[in-house]
Design an enzyme around this catalytic site. Structure first.
Site, mmCIF file in Angstrom:
data_model
loop_
_atom_site.group_PDB
_atom_site.id
_atom_site.type_symbol
_atom_site.label_atom_id
_atom_site.label_comp_id
_atom_site.label_asym_id
_atom_site.label_seq_id
_atom_site.Cartn_x
_atom_site.Cartn_y
_atom_site.Cartn_z
ATOM 1 N N GLY A 158 0.720 -1.267 -0.004
ATOM 2 C CA GLY A 158 0.105 -0.072 -0.015
ATOM 3 C C GLY A 158 0.864 1.199 -0.072
ATOM 4 O O GLY A 158 0.595 2.309 -0.459
ATOM 5 N N ASP A 159 1.851 1.428 0.865
ATOM 6 C CA ASP A 159 2.731 2.417 0.898
ATOM 7 C C ASP A 159 3.599 2.727 -0.545
ATOM 8 O O ASP A 159 3.415 3.713 -0.936
ATOM 9 C CB ASP A 159 3.981 2.301 1.935
ATOM 10 C CG ASP A 159 4.705 0.993 1.842
ATOM 11 O OD1 ASP A 159 4.514 0.097 1.048
ATOM 12 O OD2 ASP A 159 5.812 0.872 2.671
ATOM 13 N N SER A 160 3.818 1.489 -1.250
ATOM 14 C CA SER A 160 4.548 1.767 -2.631
ATOM 15 C C SER A 160 3.376 2.343 -3.692
ATOM 16 O O SER A 160 3.950 3.238 -4.433
ATOM 17 C CB SER A 160 5.086 0.334 -3.438
ATOM 18 O OG SER A 160 6.046 -0.032 -2.251
#
Ligand code: UDP
Ligand code: MG
Length: 429
Positions: free
Chosen positions: A188-190
């Protein structure tokens, strides 16, 4: 400049107070912390409570039905909510297994104060592996060295700070801030970094400014190799009982249908089964070969119908082992409606839930579609038989279905990986 820190929290009682301590000990003091708790047990909440006396800290508690835990990337959903509440000019993210070094905010804020053109900074991170007794078993450093135009998979969730003004640009462009589609659970962060990178580069701060702990309970660990859905027909063990997945429901089955070799039950994280309602017991589970006349005729119970094998040779051709042929009574057999005959030829009419090989790939026949399946999933779901080689006319017989791949692979398809693998660093979340 005020910094808004968004901490997502879910049942990490052994870690959460050092995370919070690392916030209150910051040398830079102009911040707010939004604790987005995802329905943790009391043990975690009790660890949080003493910190709420600090008026910079707000706790937002969420109740969520267990069955919905996997329907979105929870931390992304919580962050999106937090982003509508923040009041700072600068934003950063924290997970409940990461601590900030005490000059983390100060160092980053300095960069923004002296460089109006920089919109995003990131720093080096120490990654520490811990075992189930919270003992450290190893560590490495994820270094911040270059200005990154493609920060995905290079930079962790907790190593970034960005200007708030980027958020409205992202929202205008993508209709939301963080993507919370469940296929992004692992990255999700990427996905969000990719969105940030659309507007600005990540500026490096070489120092290690946070330490993240990889625990055996972490989502990553529990779900590596898991596809989003359990494959139809899978037999699982849950609290000493056995269940089979059939058409999106869980059915109890007797333990006689399970054996350690050919018909293994697998264990999966309880989160994976919560979305399946429990229905009536199956007297004979699906995908079972049975005989009622001691081996003269064989049937395959599929979708609770009985499909007769045209001959014993067909049983062998489809790689059924003698150990997984069960004897049942005639009366029991008669309770099942007839399905189509199983045979190799003249008409190719195979049983479902068998592995096939076509060119270099393995396919599983599921609901009469050939679904490509990757080896790690084959292993996880304990398929034991040799894939059956397909001829071109046989492969053409059924449509191709959605490939069965781990969740993390589904999300990787959205990235051009050639942009990210240059440094050989480990993926993050
Ligand atoms: N998390 C959450 N709800 C959940 C599971 C996890 O909000 O149901 C949060 C958790 O508190 C953490 C983040 O999601 O801040 C990542 O979870 P975790 O550390 O377990 O996963 P990993 O490190 O393997 O990505
Ligand atoms: Mg984690």
């Amino acid at each position: 400049m005020k910094v808004s820190v968004i901490l997502t929290s879910y049942n990490k009682p052994d870690f959460i107070d050092r995370v919070l301590r690392s916030m209150v000990e910051q040398t830079y003091q102009h911040w707010e912390l939004l604790i987005m708790d995802d329905g943790s047990e009391q043990e975690t909440i009790q660890k949080i409570e003493p910190f709420l006396d600090d008026e910079r800290i707000q706790l937002y508690s969420h109740q969520i039905h267990p069955a919905n835990r996997l329907t979105t990337v929870r931390y992304a959903t919580l962050i999106n909510e937090a982003l509508t509440r923040i009041t700072g000019e600068l934003v950063c993210y924290l997970t409940d297994d990461t601590v900030y070094r005490k000059d983390r905010l100060e160092k980053m804020v300095d960069v923004f104060q002296s460089n109006p053109d920089i919109d995003i900074v990131y720093s080096s991170q120490r990654v520490v592996q811990v075992n189930q007794h919270s003992m450290e078993t190893g560590s490495f450093v994820r270094e911040a060295e270059q200005v990154l135009e493609h920060a995905s998979f290079q930079v962790d969730h907790c190593s970034v700070m960005h200007r708030r003004r980027l958020l409205s640009l992202i929202h205008d462009q993508y209709g939301q801030y963080w993507a919370d589609d469940p296929k992004h659970w692992h990255h999700g962060d990427s996905v969000f970094w990719k969105r940030l990178n659309h507007f600005a580069a990540f500026f490096p701060l070489k120092e290690i400014l946070d330490i993240t702990y990889k625990t055996p309970q972490s989502f990553h660990h529990m779900f590596s190799s898991m596809p989003y859905d359990l494959i139809d027909g899978t037999v699982i063990e849950k609290g000493g009982d056995y269940y089979q997945i059939a058409h999106g429901y869980l059915h109890r089955i007797d333990r006689r249908w399970v054996n350690g070799k050919n018909r293994r039950a697998i264990r999966v994280p309880s989160l994976c089964t919560m979305k399946y309602e429990i229905r009536e017991m199956l007297t004979v589970p699906n995908d079972t070969v049975v005989t009622a006349d001691y081996g003269k005729t064989f049937y395959y119970i599929e979708h609770q119908k009985k499909r007769r094998f045209a001959s014993k040779r067909d049983v062998q051709y489809f790689q059924f082992h003698p150990n997984e042929i069960y004897t049942i009574s005639n009366e029991q057999l008669e309770t099942f409606e007839d399905g189509s005959i199983i045979q190799v030829s003249p008409v190719f009419s195979p049983p479902n839930r068998r592995l096939f090989k076509w060119k270099q790939d393995i396919y599983l026949l599921v609901h009469d579609t050939f679904c490509r399946i990757v080896p790690e999933v084959v292993k996880l779901f304990a398929f034991y038989h040799q894939p059956i080689k397909l001829y071109p006319s046989q492969f053409a017989f059924f449509p191709e279905g959605k490939p069965i791949v781990p969740l993390y692979m589904e999300s990787l398809q959205e990235f051009d990986m050639s942009l990210y693998q240059t440094s050989g660093r480990k993926y993050s979340s």
